[in-house]
Design a protein around this motif. Sequence first.
Motif, short mmCIF file in Angstrom:
data_model
loop_
_atom_site.label_atom_id
_atom_site.label_comp_id
_atom_site.label_asym_id
_atom_site.label_seq_id
_atom_site.Cartn_x
_atom_site.Cartn_y
_atom_site.Cartn_z
N MET A 62 0.84 -1.17 0.00
CA MET A 62 0.00 0.00 0.00
C MET A 62 0.89 1.24 0.00
O MET A 62 1.89 1.29 0.71
N GLN A 63 0.51 2.24 -0.83
CA GLN A 63 1.27 3.47 -0.94
C GLN A 63 0.32 4.64 -1.16
O GLN A 63 -0.79 4.47 -1.65
N ILE A 64 0.83 5.83 -0.84
CA ILE A 64 0.11 7.08 -1.12
C ILE A 64 0.95 7.84 -2.15
O ILE A 64 2.14 8.07 -1.93
N TYR A 65 0.32 8.20 -3.26
CA TYR A 65 0.95 9.07 -4.25
C TYR A 65 0.33 10.44 -4.12
O TYR A 65 -0.90 10.57 -4.08
N VAL A 66 1.17 11.47 -4.07
CA VAL A 66 0.68 12.84 -3.95
C VAL A 66 1.07 13.62 -5.20
O VAL A 66 2.27 13.73 -5.52
N ASP A 67 0.08 14.13 -5.90
CA ASP A 67 0.28 15.05 -7.02
C ASP A 67 0.60 16.39 -6.35
O ASP A 67 -0.29 17.15 -5.97
N ALA A 68 1.89 16.65 -6.16
CA ALA A 68 2.31 17.59 -5.12
C ALA A 68 2.48 19.04 -5.52
O ALA A 68 2.53 19.89 -4.64
N ASP A 69 2.61 19.38 -6.77
CA ASP A 69 2.94 20.76 -7.12
C ASP A 69 1.98 21.79 -6.53
O ASP A 69 2.40 22.84 -6.10
N ALA A 70 0.71 21.50 -6.51
CA ALA A 70 -0.26 22.48 -5.98
C ALA A 70 -1.07 21.90 -4.82
O ALA A 70 -2.19 22.32 -4.56
N CYS A 71 -0.49 20.96 -4.11
CA CYS A 71 -1.22 20.27 -3.04
C CYS A 71 -1.07 21.00 -1.71
O CYS A 71 0.04 21.10 -1.18
N PRO A 72 -2.18 21.47 -1.13
CA PRO A 72 -2.10 22.21 0.14
C PRO A 72 -2.13 21.32 1.39
O PRO A 72 -2.10 21.84 2.49
N VAL A 73 -2.18 20.00 1.21
CA VAL A 73 -2.34 19.12 2.38
C VAL A 73 -1.19 18.12 2.54
O VAL A 73 -1.38 17.06 3.14
N LYS A 74 -0.02 18.47 2.08
CA LYS A 74 1.11 17.54 2.21
C LYS A 74 1.42 17.23 3.67
O LYS A 74 1.67 16.07 4.02
N ASP A 75 1.40 18.23 4.54
CA ASP A 75 1.69 17.99 5.95
C ASP A 75 0.67 17.03 6.57
O ASP A 75 1.03 16.17 7.39
N GLU A 76 -0.56 17.13 6.17
CA GLU A 76 -1.60 16.23 6.67
C GLU A 76 -1.37 14.81 6.17
O GLU A 76 -1.56 13.84 6.90
#
Length: 151
Positions: free
Chosen positions: A1-15
């Motif tokens: 199991m993994q989480i992929y984050v489309d990160a360039d404009a993601c405001p919830v990385k810390d969460e």
Amino acid sequence: MQIYVDADACPVKDEVYRVAYRLEVPVIIVSNSHFRVPRHPLVSRVVVSDAFDAADDYIAERASEKTVVITSDILLADRCLKAGSTIIASNGKPFTADSIGAAVATRAIMADLRAGMGTENIGGPPPFTKTDRSRFLSSLDQALVRLKRSA
């Protein structure tokens, strides 16, 4: 199991990090540019080229029923849903097989309106709120717990 984050404009990385640490789930931050990520064994960063949709392509190619994808990009959400992933927007609302068709259609209509009227007359998404952040935390936690139980 993994989480992929489309990160360039993601405001919830810390969460994402907070929930991932607690549930011990690896996080892959995918972006077109370099930025800081925590030094933690569960967090890795992938910087793709600045080509159009490079980050989306990277995530979509790795999406599966064992991945949670964090994105507000409707077309990426559609691609990942077809691969069986769980998709959560940064406001905490999930993209599902039942909701993605309407989201894609609305996106197309808005693109046509922007093209015909110019962007100054069409508003963007509503401002990000504390409620959105709270909903996101809850949605991510629920999705990961559900996936862990089914594993």
